[in-house]
Design an enzyme around this catalytic site. Structure first.
Site, short mmCIF file in Angstrom:
data_model
loop_
_atom_site.label_atom_id
_atom_site.label_comp_id
_atom_site.label_asym_id
_atom_site.label_seq_id
_atom_site.Cartn_x
_atom_site.Cartn_y
_atom_site.Cartn_z
N CYS A 63 45.24 113.64 -43.88
CA CYS A 63 44.36 113.12 -42.63
C CYS A 63 44.99 114.24 -41.52
CB CYS A 63 44.70 111.65 -42.15
SG CYS A 63 46.41 111.16 -41.89
N THR A 64 44.61 113.81 -40.37
CA THR A 64 45.03 114.78 -39.07
C THR A 64 46.43 115.14 -38.82
OG1 THR A 64 43.04 114.05 -38.25
CG2 THR A 64 44.41 115.58 -36.86
#
Length: 343
Positions: free
Chosen positions: A199-200
């Site tokens: 994810c980020t």
């Protein structure tokens, strides 16, 4: 005692431009037991306001999730402050590759029920039984393994402008929507495949990896520090970059370029483009992808209707919005019938 912002975004923007000082954009999170989130929130606000820190921070009984802009001159003081909090000592800071002095224009520290809206009942599984954290080198090696299933734990508008080669990119609006959808798609491979997630900055994978292990997946891995740290390690260690395009970020930059590939298109004309904007009609504020030509032609709006409204005097726009709640389009980021080329 000041516990709130006194300056508007425009006032702050003018001050930042006038000062012209370097700022660092960074993020961090930490799961920890916080007995009094309100008191902790006030402690953070007072300290960080004095350091001229700006950003969006969520505090809950389960921990903290922060995206920040810190004056470069105050970074040492900021780090010393974090290290003085027992559960934040030496916490990993995901420092952006690209910096912008206006990535954040206010300091917002909010108390929430959770630091991540995951829709899960944490009492039903062991949230500390997480997947194996891997760095960029090990992550790349896992991607070369034919027994690996790579999953993007982000939302559609994030993965649309950038993702890893070969990743599953669920067409979802929220993190909570992705969990059951992903499990359904790969439920036949709980024992024989490597489930690798990213994810980020890593926070979504912290919870998702524990959830999938609880659901019976045996080989669960997560990218340590997310795309942000991956990009840094690839750059510093001269590794092969397997990420295509931009990393969507939750500040005024909206995106940080990781590779020169442009994998998305303008939602209005269809030409290659990966620049996210918000519709200039404040009653709409729809997040979508718009090229420079369409921005000029449409006055930075998503539709002719919004263009007409945005052209009205400000007081008339306010009158039209009076008594109306925010449009659902704000939260359906990139989903609207007016966007002809939305994938």
């Amino acid at each position: 005692m000041q516990l709130y912002n006194k300056l508007s975004a425009k006032e702050r923007e003018a001050l930042l431009e006038e000062a012209g000082e370097d700022r660092l954009t960074l993020s961090f999170y930490q799961y920890a037991k916080i007995g009094n989130p309100d008191l902790f929130r006030n402690h953070l606000f007072i300290a960080w306001d004095q350091m001229e820190v700006l950003g969006r921070i969520y505090v809950a009984h389960e921990g903290i999730n922060a995206q920040l802009s810190v004056p470069a001159k105050n970074f040492g003081k900021f780090k010393e402050f974090l290290d003085g909090i027992y559960f934040l000592e030496n916490v990993r800071l995901n420092i952006a590759i690209e910096h912008d002095i206006k990535s954040f224009l206010k300091l917002k520290v909010k108390v929430r029920d959770k630091i991540l809206a995951d829709g899960l009942n944490d009492e039903t599984f062991d949230v500390t039984n997480k997947g194996v954290h891997v760095d960029a080198k090990a992550f790349n090696e896992l991607l070369e393994d034919p027994n690996t299933i790579l999953v993007d734990m982000r939302n559609h508008y994030e993965s649309e402008i950038g993702h890893f080669k070969g990743a599953m990119t669920p067409d979802v609006d929220t993190f909570r929507d992705s969990l059951d959808l992903i499990e359904k798609d790969i439920q036949d491979h709980k024992e024989d495949k490597n489930l690798v997630m990213y994810c980020t900055g890593g926070i979504r994978c912290e919870k998702a990896s524990a959830y999938y292990k609880h659901k019976g997946f045996q080989k669960v891995y997560q990218l340590e520090g997310g795309i942000i740290e991956y990009a840094r390690q690839v750059q510093n260690l001269k590794l092969e970059n397997k990420f295509l395009g931009k990393n969507f970020v939750f500040d005024h930059r909206r995106g940080e370029r990781i590779s020169e590939d442009v994998i998305s298109n303008c939602h209005q004309c269809g030409k290659p483009c990966d620049t996210h904007v918000n519709c200039a009609n404040e009653a709409c504020h729809l997040l979508f992808i718009q090229c420079e030509e369409c921005a000029e032609q449409m006055s930075n709006c998503c539709s002719a209707e919004c263009q007409d409204i945005a052209a009205l005097p400000y007081e008339e726009q306010k009158a039209l919005r009076k008594g109306k709640g925010n449009s659902n389009k704000i939260f359906k980021k990139g989903r609207s019938e007016v966007l002809k080329y939305k994938r």
